[in-house]
Design an enzyme around this catalytic site. Structure first.
Site, PDB file in Angstrom:
ATOM      1  N   GLU A   1      45.756  43.953  36.667  1.00  0.00           N
ATOM      2  CA  GLU A   1      44.886  42.787  36.856  1.00  0.00           C
ATOM      3  C   GLU A   1      45.670  41.522  36.610  1.00  0.00           C
ATOM      4  O   GLU A   1      46.419  41.417  35.624  1.00  0.00           O
ATOM      5  CB  GLU A   1      43.697  42.780  35.882  1.00  0.00           C
ATOM      6  CG  GLU A   1      42.566  43.674  36.268  1.00  0.00           C
ATOM      7  CD  GLU A   1      41.377  43.563  35.312  1.00  0.00           C
ATOM      8  OE1 GLU A   1      41.185  42.483  34.711  1.00  0.00           O
ATOM      9  OE2 GLU A   1      40.681  44.569  35.168  1.00  0.00           O
TER      10      GLU A   1
ATOM     11  N   GLU B   1      41.121  48.107  29.614  1.00  0.00           N
ATOM     12  CA  GLU B   1      41.051  47.168  28.499  1.00  0.00           C
ATOM     13  C   GLU B   1      40.196  47.676  27.336  1.00  0.00           C
ATOM     14  O   GLU B   1      39.154  47.079  27.015  1.00  0.00           O
ATOM     15  CB  GLU B   1      40.539  45.808  28.981  1.00  0.00           C
ATOM     16  CG  GLU B   1      41.391  45.212  30.085  1.00  0.00           C
ATOM     17  CD  GLU B   1      41.062  43.744  30.383  1.00  0.00           C
ATOM     18  OE1 GLU B   1      40.096  43.213  29.812  1.00  0.00           O
ATOM     19  OE2 GLU B   1      41.780  43.139  31.197  1.00  0.00           O
TER      20      GLU B   1
HETATM   21  C1  FCB Z   1      39.327  41.301  32.575  1.00  0.00           C
HETATM   22  C2  FCB Z   1      38.349  42.353  33.037  1.00  0.00           C
HETATM   23  C3  FCB Z   1      37.830  42.128  34.431  1.00  0.00           C
HETATM   24  C4  FCB Z   1      37.554  40.671  34.711  1.00  0.00           C
HETATM   25  C5  FCB Z   1      38.744  39.828  34.337  1.00  0.00           C
HETATM   26  C6  FCB Z   1      38.572  38.362  34.619  1.00  0.00           C
HETATM   27  O1  FCB Z   1      39.342  41.242  31.188  1.00  0.00           O
HETATM   28  O2  FCB Z   1      38.935  43.620  32.965  1.00  0.00           O
HETATM   29  O3  FCB Z   1      36.695  42.933  34.604  1.00  0.00           O
HETATM   30  O4  FCB Z   1      36.408  40.281  34.087  1.00  0.00           O
HETATM   31  O5  FCB Z   1      39.032  39.994  32.979  1.00  0.00           O
END
Ligand code: FCB
Length: 487
Positions: A389, A178
């Site tokens: 994620e 990210e």
């Molecule tokens: C993302 C992050 C991760 C976590 C999630 C909820 O943006 O990469 O580390 O905090 O959100």
């Protein structure tokens, strides 16, 4: 733009099974779980400094202890094996490996990751390494951080050191996690470390993160065996205009430029989009920022694109000249910063989509994930995708019997896994899914109050307790399909 105003694509959902070789994973990040911040030569990262600064995190929480994973990793790998995970995505702490951000590696730091990887392999769990999950060595921030060009080169050197140490046993690599958050929350709105609020610095950081990614891909290709797979994880915003008006579509286009295409443009198509350059020309001297050869470096091919998705982003243009108040930017779901994280978009209004929300206040809308994956499939055909994620925080409680019942999380996961399946059915080449997160952890500026884990962590005792969702996910993995509701 990400399906501005589009409905989710109707697709064949008749086959409930995921592909047989689908990779089932869970994810964490070093600063959120490791603790042991001054052990074995590790020095402070920007997140140590930021979280120790009064007022920066909820309750003054820091990652000093976190989930003590640095010392409890063996037990945690057993939890992964209990789930039947095919892969585990974790990040390496740069300041454990290279305390000043330059120079030779500290072997004791690397040894931790060697031990972790060995333990994973012994339990049949494939390690997936993320090189950078936001924890820049403080020494590098002190000499300019990501807005400084040299940081990109430092990152590539560090990548080579880690690849050299783990390349014989790790086949799946991610350069950055990210970079949008690193650049625009770290240097734009200031809600993340290092906490600067300067859109020009944020856009410089974005370019140098892009460059660091490209240089790291080059370093990894030189160092790793030929069959290693290299990815980057982007939190692409599924941007939706509030209404069908031309003004709202234009607002969505601008957010898409500075929220998404600032990375996908140079990384995947070899150039910055013309509309991004003109939208932000008052903030950045792009011709000076981009050196000859940068775009060729940044666009070195990756083998997979990692996609992190939680909730859609809804945006509108303010009604005739009405200036948004500062709360408007926080509705984008990225915290209350000094200004909007979307550089140059301080005049726009953000909204929470209607519907149920998680404990983060993020609307639960799995259609956004299907639409996002299908957009990427359309715009970058032939590039395999990996959900790196996805998950949800809820206010979990341990019952007197020692259980954690989390039907809302199961509902969220079922909806989003179904969204992935729909995207696959419609043709997207999605290779796997990493659930965020293996266990509750330090949720950045929100501290320990937000729980995303499959395992509940009782912080005073550091006990891990399987939530109902852990058992449910294990069942999904075992079957390779979504169990009927009620299971
Ligand atoms: C993302 C992050 C991760 C976590 C999630 C909820 O943006 O990469 O580390 O905090 O959100």
């Amino acid at each position: 733009m990400i399906s501005a105003g589009a409905q989710s694509t109707p697709v064949d959902t008749s086959d409930p099974a995921f592909p047989a070789d689908f990779l089932w994973g869970a994810a964490t990040a070093a600063y959120q779980i490791e603790g042991a911040v001054d052990v074995d030569g590790r020095t402070p990262s920007i997140w140590d400094t930021f979280s120790r600064t009064p007022g920066r995190t909820a309750g003054g929480d820091t990652g000093e202890r976190a989930t003590e994973h640095y010392h409890r990793y063996r037990q945690d790998v057993r939890l992964m094996a209990d789930l039947g995970l095919g892969a585990y995505r974790f990040s390496v702490s740069w300041s454990r490996v290279q305390p000043t951000g330059r120079g030779p590696a500290v072997e004791r730091g690397l040894d931790f990751y060697r031990r972790l990887v060995d333990e994973l392999l012994e339990h049949g769990v494939e390690p997936a390494v993320t090189l950078y999950h936001w924890d820049l060595p403080q020494d590098l921030e002190d000499i300019g951080g990501w807005p400084a060009r040299d940081t990109a080169r430092r990152f590539a050197d560090y990548a080579a050191l880690v690849a050299d140490a783990l390349g014989d046993r790790v086949g799946l690599w991610t350069t950055l996690n990210e970079p949008w958050c690193s650049a625009f929350l770290g240097y734009g709105s200031g809600v993340h470390a290092p906490g600067r609020a300067d859109w020009t610095a944020a856009l410089h950081a974005a370019h140098h993160l892009n460059l660091g990614h490209g240089l790291a891909v080059e370093a990894l290709r030189t160092t790793l065996p030929r069959d290693a797979r290299i990815a980057v994880s982007l939190n692409l915003h599924e941007v939706r205009p509030l209404t069908r008006s031309a003004a709202d579509h234009e607002a969505a286009r601008r957010v898409d430029a500075v929220g998404n295409r600032v990375f996908t443009g140079p990384m995947l198509s070899g150039d910055y989009p013309a509309d991004l350059i003109s939208d932000t020309a008052h903030l950045v001297d792009w011709p000076e920022l981009i050196h000859d050869g940068d775009l060729a470096t940044i666009s070195r091919p990756v083998d997979l694109l990692g996609v992190n998705y939680y909730t859609p982003t809804v945006v509108s243009a303010p009604p005739d000249g009405q200036a948004p108040d500062s709360a408007a930017a926080s509705e984008a779901g990225h915290g209350d910063g000094a200004q909007s994280p979307f550089a140059g978009c301080g005049d726009l209004l953000f909204h929470r989509a209607p519907g149920e929300r998680t404990a983060m206040g993020w609307t639960i809308d799995p259609t956004g994930l299907t639409d996002l994956l299908l957009r990427l499939h359309r715009e970058h055909p032939g590039l395999p995708l990996l959900v790196t994620e996805n998950g949800a925080a809820f206010d979990d409680r341990v019952t007197p019997e020692g259980a954690v019942h989390d039907p809302q999380r199961i509902g969220y996961l079922r909806g989003h896994l179904d969204a992935v399946r729909r995207a696959i059915a419609a043709g997207a080449d999605v290779r796997g899914y990493f659930l965020w997160s293996l266990m509750d952890n330090f949720e950045w500026a929100y501290g320990y109050g937000k729980r995303f884990g499959l395992y509940y962590v009782d912080y005073p005792t550091q006990a891990r307790i399987a939530k109902d969702s852990a058992r449910w996910y294990a069942e999904v993995i075992r079957r390779g399909t979504l169990p009927d509701p009620g299971v």
